[in-house]
Design an enzyme around this catalytic site. Structure first.
Site, PDB file in Angstrom:
ATOM      1  N   CYS A 160    -106.720  43.213 -31.540  1.00 40.75           N
ATOM      2  CA  CYS A 160    -106.106  42.121 -30.848  1.00 40.75           C
ATOM      3  C   CYS A 160    -106.136  40.832 -31.516  1.00 40.75           C
ATOM      4  O   CYS A 160    -105.772  39.785 -31.021  1.00 40.75           O
ATOM      5  CB  CYS A 160    -106.711  42.078 -29.327  1.00 40.75           C
ATOM      6  SG  CYS A 160    -105.955  43.618 -28.251  1.00 40.75           S
TER       7      CYS A 160
ATOM      8  N   ASP B 225    -109.041  38.896 -31.310  1.00 40.79           N
ATOM      9  CA  ASP B 225    -110.285  38.050 -31.243  1.00 40.79           C
ATOM     10  C   ASP B 225    -111.444  38.876 -30.665  1.00 40.79           C
ATOM     11  O   ASP B 225    -111.120  39.620 -29.817  1.00 40.79           O
ATOM     12  CB  ASP B 225    -109.817  36.742 -30.354  1.00 40.79           C
ATOM     13  CG  ASP B 225    -108.862  37.303 -29.075  1.00 40.79           C
ATOM     14  OD1 ASP B 225    -108.539  38.515 -29.109  1.00 40.79           O
ATOM     15  OD2 ASP B 225    -108.139  36.413 -28.678  1.00 40.79           O
TER      16      ASP B 225
ATOM     17  N   CYS C 219    -109.129  32.247 -32.588  1.00 40.53           N
ATOM     18  CA  CYS C 219    -108.426  31.138 -32.848  1.00 40.53           C
ATOM     19  C   CYS C 219    -108.894  30.012 -32.110  1.00 40.53           C
ATOM     20  O   CYS C 219    -110.074  29.982 -31.357  1.00 40.53           O
ATOM     21  CB  CYS C 219    -106.901  31.443 -32.283  1.00 40.53           C
ATOM     22  SG  CYS C 219    -106.951  31.754 -30.576  1.00 40.53           S
TER      23      CYS C 219
ATOM     24  N   CYS D  73    -106.961  34.260 -24.055  1.00 38.53           N
ATOM     25  CA  CYS D  73    -108.270  33.884 -24.681  1.00 38.53           C
ATOM     26  C   CYS D  73    -109.465  33.548 -23.575  1.00 38.53           C
ATOM     27  O   CYS D  73    -110.617  33.813 -23.759  1.00 38.53           O
ATOM     28  CB  CYS D  73    -108.086  32.868 -25.563  1.00 38.53           C
ATOM     29  SG  CYS D  73    -107.069  32.919 -26.974  1.00 38.53           S
TER      30      CYS D  73
END
Lengths: 213, 394
Positions: free
Chosen positions: A36, A38, A62, A106
């Site tokens: 994915c 992260d 990110c 996130c």
């Protein structure tokens, strides 16, 4: 549409709070997967009264991944583990002054990391009640899978049509357009989250498509 | 000034190109037509562009058409030749590393059940596996479609061998080359004798945005997928974007002016970027081939243990534009499929940074990148849960 980060997100990205490692932590967790894109590690130091005295994070991710980890660790610091367990990912987004919906996942990951670390602490102190694998438990997890273009979880969007659990085998039926460009990402997220549940041996995810209207 | 390393996506329009285009909007804004002064003036200008492209790729001017965008051109190149006239499902062969203009088109057609697709694998350099290609082509294959230089890692494909294999295995199969990333990056552009359809976007050679040359060998039957007036072209129906067509010719002319010098210049900057970055940043991986197998304008690097969008954003804050293979920067959150096909390694794909050059790139831009990149990587490795301890203590 131009998708941008706001100045607060950029500030937390450039100068993240609580970044690093705690040596000999009372609890820790690593969540996310390379597929994915992260991953977040959370380290906890717990003081008297189950208060989070110190919290640190590491991130492979990110700008919004780093920024949300920064804000979530800020929110958790000084709180009791019960209070910290109640922090919602929407709160993290709000504190950051908003995120592009495609990046909401996130903040979900940062919250998941925090909760996983707290569970690790409860386990180590013999207080974790291992929940039994059930459709409800699976559904709880699916509330944490965000459909990126909408920034809303797939359960609330009524995209989860069926959850079946039998002897460690989980079957999930979804309702997305066959050529939905986000389908792969959603399926990967589901796998990642459900495989963490206790007693899961096998996960079957089927997209039933969108029925005739 | 911003250092721009994304010429594989777009370049600035050369002011001389823009100058050449201007009167075709404001004074000679007419449509091509027979007999009249206005109509023939424009028709002759279009012909000049057809001749320039035909000369470049060694085709015939009347075989040159112009599409309004790269995506439109490749859709015509892929869907146009497929009317087999039988009930049999057309078989298309492409590679696992194509740009979206080919990849997304064939994937979509495949999903709709309109074609059968074989994705030929590539080696660790991103070069097409020729044995697998030979095996993939059958008497039923109607189309072979691929880019002559890979957009992501700059792998130069062995076009002569590919062409021989296609002809030998199935002389009736249509061969499409997308030469967009070869334009101005290789000395020899004579692709027409090797292929049946050639597409080339001029957006990467400081030409007008969008406009894409589409060459179709005479006798190759191309029908659809766009319909409309065929007055100007049986392949790309509709009115012509005359200023862009004129600008494309000028861009080509400027590109060919001392092309060996331009290639040498890009090679030198490319090698500086690779060497100086790898010297300054430990555990940096070069994605794609080394030396002459690589496009002079492509650099693709992965800094281990860190994610590409973060690197891209930090560089952006330093006024440096690069591209990344990371899923985080992809609108559909998918890691770059070229890198996954080459290495099968998600971290390598998520961590990849692509820097693409043109002849307008400068030593100052390279120096600016090399100066800031070590600190950015060090900062991100310091907070990465995947990085070894030694990076945490700096």
């Amino acid at each position: 549409m131009a998708i941008k980060y706001n100045p607060k997100v950029i500030e937390h990205f450039k100068n993240p709070h609580n970044q690093g490692v705690i040596e000999n932590p009372d609890a820790e967790a690593l969540v996310g997967s390379p597929a994915c894109g992260d991953q977040i590690a959370i380290y906890l130091k717990i003081g008297p009264g189950d208060v989070i005295e110190d919290i640190k994070f590491e991130s492979f991710g990110c700008a919004s991944n780093i920024a949300t980890a920064s804000i979530v660790t800020d929110l958790a610091k000084g709180k009791s583990i019960e209070e910290a367990m109640e922090i919602k990912w929407t709160k993290a987004v709000e504190e950051l002054g908003g995120l592009p919906p495609v990046k909401y996942h996130c903040s979900v990951l940062a919250i998941d990391g925090l909760r996983a670390a707290i569970r690790d602490y409860l386990r180590k102190t013999g207080r974790l009640k291992e929940e039994e694998l059930s459709p409800d438990l699976v559904r709880e997890e699916l509330y944490h899978v965000i459909y990126p273009p909408r920034g809303v979880d797939i359960v609330s969007l009524k995209r989860v049509k069926y959850i079946g659990v039998e002897e460690g085998k989980v079957r999930i039926e979804l309702s997305f357009e066959e050529d939905d460009p986000y389908l792969n990402e959603v399926v990967q997220e589901i796998r990642e989250k459900i495989s963490e549940l206790p007693g899961v041996h096998d996960i079957e995810i089927v997209n039933q498509g969108v029925g005739e209207h | 000034m911003r250092a721009y390393f994304d010429h594989c996506r777009s370049t600035f329009v050369d002011p001389r190109v823009l100058e050449e285009m201007r009167p075709w909007w404001t004074e000679k804004y007419w449509s091509p037509a027979p007999f009249t002064y206005t109509g023939t003036t424009v028709a002759e200008a279009v012909e000049e562009s057809q001749m320039a492209f035909a000369k470049l790729i060694k085709g015939k001017p009347e075989e040159v058409h112009f599409a309004p965008s790269h995506t439109v051109a490749n859709n015509i190149a892929i869907q146009g030749p497929l009317s087999t006239g039988t009930d049999e499902l057309p078989h298309v062969v492409t590679t696992a590393v194509e740009h979206g203009t080919i990849m997304d088109t064939v994937r979509h057609m495949e999903k709709l059940g309109l074609m059968r697709v074989t994705y030929v694998p590539v080696d660790k350099n991103g070069v097409v596996d020729l044995d697998a290609l030979r095996e993939a082509i059958t008497p039923q294959t109607s189309l072979v479609s691929l880019a002559t230089v890979n957009y992501m890692v700059g792998a130069i494909q062995p076009v002569d061998q590919i062409s021989s294999i296609v002809r030998e295995r199935n002389p009736r199969a249509v061969l499409h080359f997308d030469i967009t990333w070869s334009l101005g990056r290789t000395l020899d552009h004579s692709f027409a004798p090797l292929a049946d359809i050639v597409t080339a976007s001029v957006e990467r050679i400081h030409g007008p945005k969008g406009l894409t040359m589409l060459w179709v060998r005479k006798g190759v039957n191309v029908k659809g997928p766009i319909y409309g007036s065929q007055a100007y072209s049986r392949v790309v129906p509709g009115a012509l974007d005359v200023p862009a067509i004129v600008g494309a010719r000028k861009a080509l002319e400027l590109m060919l002016d001392d092309l060996p010098g331009k290639i040498q210049h890009m090679k030198r900057l490319r090698d500086r970027l690779i060497k100086e970055t790898m010297d300054a940043v430990p555990e940096t991986l070069l994605n794609g081939p080394e030396g002459d197998l690589r496009s002079p304008s492509n650099v693709c690097l992965t800094f281990r243990y860190i994610e590409g969008e973060s690197v891209q954003m930090y560089l952006d804050m330093e006024d440096i534009t690069v591209d990344t293979g990371s899923a985080c920067a992809n609108p559909f959150l998918e890691a770059n499929h070229t890198l996954l096909a080459m290495y099968g390694d998600y971290e390598r794909a998520h961590g990849a940074i692509r820097l693409s050059l043109s002849w307008a790139s400068t030593d100052e831009e390279v120096s600016k990148f090399v100066e800031v990149i070590p600190d950015i990587v060090a900062k991100l490795r310091k907070i990465s849960p995947l990085a070894p301890k030694e990076y945490k203590e700096r």
